[in-house]
Design a protein around this motif. Structure first.
Motif, PDB file in Angstrom:
ATOM      1  N   LEU A  48       0.969  -1.201  -0.081  1.00 27.50           N
ATOM      2  CA  LEU A  48       0.107  -0.185  -0.052  1.00 27.50           C
ATOM      3  C   LEU A  48       0.816   1.343  -0.097  1.00 27.50           C
ATOM      4  CD1 LEU A  48      -2.531  -0.975   2.811  1.00 27.50           C
ATOM      5  CD2 LEU A  48      -2.744  -1.597   0.431  1.00 27.50           C
ATOM      6  N   THR A  49       0.876   2.148  -1.198  1.00 27.80           N
ATOM      7  CA  THR A  49       1.694   3.230  -1.029  1.00 27.80           C
ATOM      8  C   THR A  49       0.703   4.583  -1.089  1.00 27.80           C
ATOM      9  OG1 THR A  49       3.263   4.556  -2.373  1.00 27.80           O
ATOM     10  CG2 THR A  49       1.987   2.704  -3.464  1.00 27.80           C
ATOM     11  N   ALA A  50       1.130   5.389  -0.294  1.00 27.93           N
ATOM     12  CA  ALA A  50       0.290   6.758  -0.227  1.00 27.93           C
ATOM     13  C   ALA A  50       0.729   7.600  -1.402  1.00 27.93           C
ATOM     14  CB  ALA A  50       0.401   7.245   1.113  1.00 27.93           C
ATOM     15  N   ARG A  51       2.112   7.438  -1.667  1.00 29.03           N
ATOM     16  CA  ARG A  51       2.632   8.257  -2.601  1.00 29.03           C
ATOM     17  C   ARG A  51       2.493   7.817  -4.124  1.00 29.03           C
ATOM     18  NH1 ARG A  51       8.434   8.800   0.198  1.00 29.03           N
ATOM     19  NH2 ARG A  51       7.958   6.558   0.283  1.00 29.03           N
ATOM     20  N   ASP A  52       2.026   8.542  -4.710  1.00 26.64           N
ATOM     21  CA  ASP A  52       1.886   7.989  -6.108  1.00 26.64           C
ATOM     22  C   ASP A  52       2.954   8.410  -7.017  1.00 26.64           C
ATOM     23  OD1 ASP A  52       0.839   7.275  -8.427  1.00 26.64           O
ATOM     24  OD2 ASP A  52      -0.541   9.027  -8.908  1.00 26.64           O
ATOM     25  N   ALA A  53       4.073   7.827  -6.519  1.00 24.47           N
ATOM     26  CA  ALA A  53       5.354   7.721  -7.107  1.00 24.47           C
ATOM     27  C   ALA A  53       5.807   6.541  -7.881  1.00 24.47           C
ATOM     28  CB  ALA A  53       6.419   8.365  -6.193  1.00 24.47           C
ATOM     29  N   VAL A  54       6.158   6.900  -9.018  1.00 24.08           N
ATOM     30  CA  VAL A  54       6.727   5.493  -9.854  1.00 24.08           C
ATOM     31  C   VAL A  54       7.688   4.751  -9.209  1.00 24.08           C
ATOM     32  CG1 VAL A  54       7.475   4.707 -12.229  1.00 24.08           C
ATOM     33  CG2 VAL A  54       5.657   6.402 -11.974  1.00 24.08           C
ATOM     34  N   GLN A  55       8.669   5.692  -8.820  1.00 24.54           N
ATOM     35  CA  GLN A  55       9.765   5.186  -8.199  1.00 24.54           C
ATOM     36  C   GLN A  55       9.337   4.200  -6.893  1.00 24.54           C
ATOM     37  OE1 GLN A  55      12.877   5.529  -8.859  1.00 24.54           O
ATOM     38  NE2 GLN A  55      13.495   7.535  -8.724  1.00 24.54           N
ATOM     39  N   ASP A  56       8.676   4.427  -6.045  1.00 29.51           N
ATOM     40  CA  ASP A  56       7.999   3.735  -5.164  1.00 29.51           C
ATOM     41  C   ASP A  56       7.615   2.312  -5.361  1.00 29.51           C
ATOM     42  OD1 ASP A  56       8.626   5.454  -2.980  1.00 29.51           O
ATOM     43  OD2 ASP A  56       6.747   5.496  -2.356  1.00 29.51           O
ATOM     44  N   ARG A  57       6.958   2.330  -6.673  1.00 30.41           N
ATOM     45  CA  ARG A  57       6.171   1.300  -6.916  1.00 30.41           C
ATOM     46  C   ARG A  57       7.088   0.257  -7.653  1.00 30.41           C
ATOM     47  NH1 ARG A  57       2.331   5.035  -9.177  1.00 30.41           N
ATOM     48  NH2 ARG A  57       2.763   4.322 -11.231  1.00 30.41           N
ATOM     49  N   VAL A  58       8.094   0.765  -8.245  1.00 30.27           N
ATOM     50  CA  VAL A  58       9.414   0.051  -8.938  1.00 30.27           C
ATOM     51  C   VAL A  58      10.341  -0.545  -7.829  1.00 30.27           C
ATOM     52  CG1 VAL A  58      11.300   0.270 -10.119  1.00 30.27           C
ATOM     53  CG2 VAL A  58       9.364   1.500 -10.951  1.00 30.27           C
ATOM     54  N   LYS A  59      10.232   0.343  -6.784  1.00 34.79           N
ATOM     55  CA  LYS A  59      11.165  -0.299  -5.748  1.00 34.79           C
ATOM     56  C   LYS A  59      10.550  -1.578  -5.073  1.00 34.79           C
ATOM     57  CE  LYS A  59      13.476   1.426  -1.396  1.00 34.79           C
ATOM     58  NZ  LYS A  59      13.736   2.411  -0.535  1.00 34.79           N
ATOM     59  N   GLY A  60       9.434  -1.194  -4.762  1.00 29.22           N
ATOM     60  CA  GLY A  60       8.472  -2.240  -4.118  1.00 29.22           C
ATOM     61  C   GLY A  60       8.496  -3.429  -4.858  1.00 29.22           C
ATOM     62  N   LEU A  61       8.252  -3.355  -6.194  1.00 27.72           N
ATOM     63  CA  LEU A  61       8.144  -4.605  -7.001  1.00 27.72           C
ATOM     64  C   LEU A  61       9.646  -5.234  -7.295  1.00 27.72           C
ATOM     65  CD1 LEU A  61       5.721  -3.553  -9.715  1.00 27.72           C
ATOM     66  CD2 LEU A  61       5.217  -4.892  -7.947  1.00 27.72           C
ATOM     67  N   GLU A  62      10.538  -4.415  -7.282  1.00 32.56           N
ATOM     68  CA  GLU A  62      12.142  -4.883  -7.353  1.00 32.56           C
ATOM     69  C   GLU A  62      12.589  -5.790  -5.898  1.00 32.56           C
ATOM     70  OE1 GLU A  62      14.405  -1.941 -10.418  1.00 32.56           O
ATOM     71  OE2 GLU A  62      14.543  -1.676  -8.151  1.00 32.56           O
ATOM     72  N   LEU A  63      11.916  -5.129  -4.938  1.00 36.52           N
ATOM     73  CA  LEU A  63      12.206  -5.728  -3.649  1.00 36.52           C
ATOM     74  C   LEU A  63      11.367  -7.175  -3.383  1.00 36.52           C
ATOM     75  CD1 LEU A  63      12.640  -2.904  -1.178  1.00 36.52           C
ATOM     76  CD2 LEU A  63      14.546  -4.214  -2.042  1.00 36.52           C
ATOM     77  N   GLY A  64      10.535  -7.227  -4.461  1.00 41.68           N
ATOM     78  CA  GLY A  64       9.828  -8.702  -4.256  1.00 41.68           C
ATOM     79  C   GLY A  64       8.361  -8.535  -4.004  1.00 41.68           C
ATOM     80  N   ALA A  65       7.740  -7.430  -3.965  1.00 37.36           N
ATOM     81  CA  ALA A  65       6.403  -7.221  -3.602  1.00 37.36           C
ATOM     82  C   ALA A  65       5.609  -7.757  -4.872  1.00 37.36           C
ATOM     83  CB  ALA A  65       5.885  -5.968  -3.507  1.00 37.36           C
ATOM     84  N   ASP A  66       4.370  -8.310  -4.767  1.00 36.48           N
ATOM     85  CA  ASP A  66       3.767  -8.932  -5.920  1.00 36.48           C
ATOM     86  C   ASP A  66       2.939  -8.069  -6.490  1.00 36.48           C
ATOM     87  OD1 ASP A  66       4.201 -12.195  -5.648  1.00 36.48           O
ATOM     88  OD2 ASP A  66       4.388 -11.221  -3.712  1.00 36.48           O
ATOM     89  N   ASP A  67       2.423  -7.050  -5.679  1.00 36.47           N
ATOM     90  CA  ASP A  67       1.405  -6.148  -6.538  1.00 36.47           C
ATOM     91  C   ASP A  67       1.501  -4.859  -5.492  1.00 36.47           C
ATOM     92  OD1 ASP A  67      -0.303  -4.864  -8.245  1.00 36.47           O
ATOM     93  OD2 ASP A  67      -1.960  -6.396  -7.878  1.00 36.47           O
ATOM     94  N   TYR A  68       0.868  -3.630  -6.025  1.00 33.43           N
ATOM     95  CA  TYR A  68       0.653  -2.727  -5.055  1.00 33.43           C
ATOM     96  C   TYR A  68      -0.659  -2.015  -5.381  1.00 33.43           C
ATOM     97  CZ  TYR A  68       1.468  -0.069  -9.563  1.00 33.43           C
ATOM     98  OH  TYR A  68       1.562   0.479 -10.592  1.00 33.43           O
ATOM     99  N   LEU A  69      -0.997  -1.011  -4.246  1.00 27.94           N
ATOM    100  CA  LEU A  69      -2.292  -0.176  -4.399  1.00 27.94           C
ATOM    101  C   LEU A  69      -2.065   0.829  -3.982  1.00 27.94           C
ATOM    102  CD1 LEU A  69      -5.022  -1.080  -5.330  1.00 27.94           C
ATOM    103  CD2 LEU A  69      -5.627  -1.680  -3.154  1.00 27.94           C
TER     104      LEU A  69
END
Ligand code: CA
Length: 223
Positions: free
Chosen positions: A77-98
């Protein structure tokens, strides 16, 4: 189906807990990163919903701890609508984000999709930063580039990745990778490490394979 929700905002945590509970899931809420770590280490969950901004231990740090331990699906779950955050999360092994704020219907759809992917696979896939190793396909890549390794280099990297953050002695590495006792000649390990570094570390940032003086080697994000 057991779901762990790691979220410090009481309102969001209650909302998730209530909604998912009514949808038939068993929900455990952790209100900070350290509580989340405790639950992850002590119990098995089918899905983890993880907020990024958490006190104590943030979502990135907790995600790395989770990935060292298991392949349970993680929805960020990310409050910040930043592409950076989403990429980082997926790179670290998250499966999906909202991205917050989200509708419950949207969350539930993501949760169902992640749970439908079936039981988490055994750890066949290792990832630290942008370095990836796929055990079944015997593939290694860094920053998206395929890297060809010899069998011994592959075995060495697999060992380092599977024990990320641990300092491994030359003797231990020798016995694992060469199935031999190299008491007198651990130079073999140093040479192999040098070759592995030249392929997976030297051309990239950050450096992941670290020499720990007098002790051995470790692979981690930090020296
Ligand atoms: Ca938060």
């Amino acid at each position: 189906m057991r779901i762990l929700v790691v979220e410090d905002e009481a309102k969001t945590a209650d909302y998730l807990s209530k909604g998912l509970g009514e949808s038939g899931y068993t929900v455990q809420v952790a209100r900070n990163g350290l509580d989340g770590q405790h639950w992850v280490q002590e119990f098995d969950f089918d899905l983890i919903i993880l907020d990024v901004m958490l006190p104590g231990l943030d979502g990135w740090q907790l995600l790395q701890i989770i990935r060292r331990r298991c392949a349970t699906p993680v929805l960020f779950l990310t409050a910040r609508d930043a592409v950076q955050d989403r990429v980082k999360g997926l790179e670290l092994g998250a499966d999906d984000y909202l991205i917050k704020p989200f509708s419950y219907a949207e969350l539930l759809a993501r949760v169902r999709t992640l749970l439908r992917r079936g039981p988490p696979r055994e750890t066949e896939h290792f990832q630290v930063a942008d370095l990836q190793l796929d055990l079944l396909q015997r593939k290694v890549s860094r920053a998206g580039e395929r890297i060809n390794l010899t069998n011994k280099e592959f075995a060495l990297l697999h060992l380092l990745l599977s024990r990320q953050g641990e300092v491994l002695s030359r003797a231990l590495i020798a016995s694992h990778v060469w199935q031999m006792n190299f008491d007198s000649d651990t130079n073999v390990v140093d040479v192999a490490i040098r070759r592995l570094r030249a392929k997976v570390d030297d051309p990239y940032q950050p450096r992941l394979i670290h020499t720990v003086r007098g002790m051995g080697y470790k692979l981690d994000l930090q020296p």
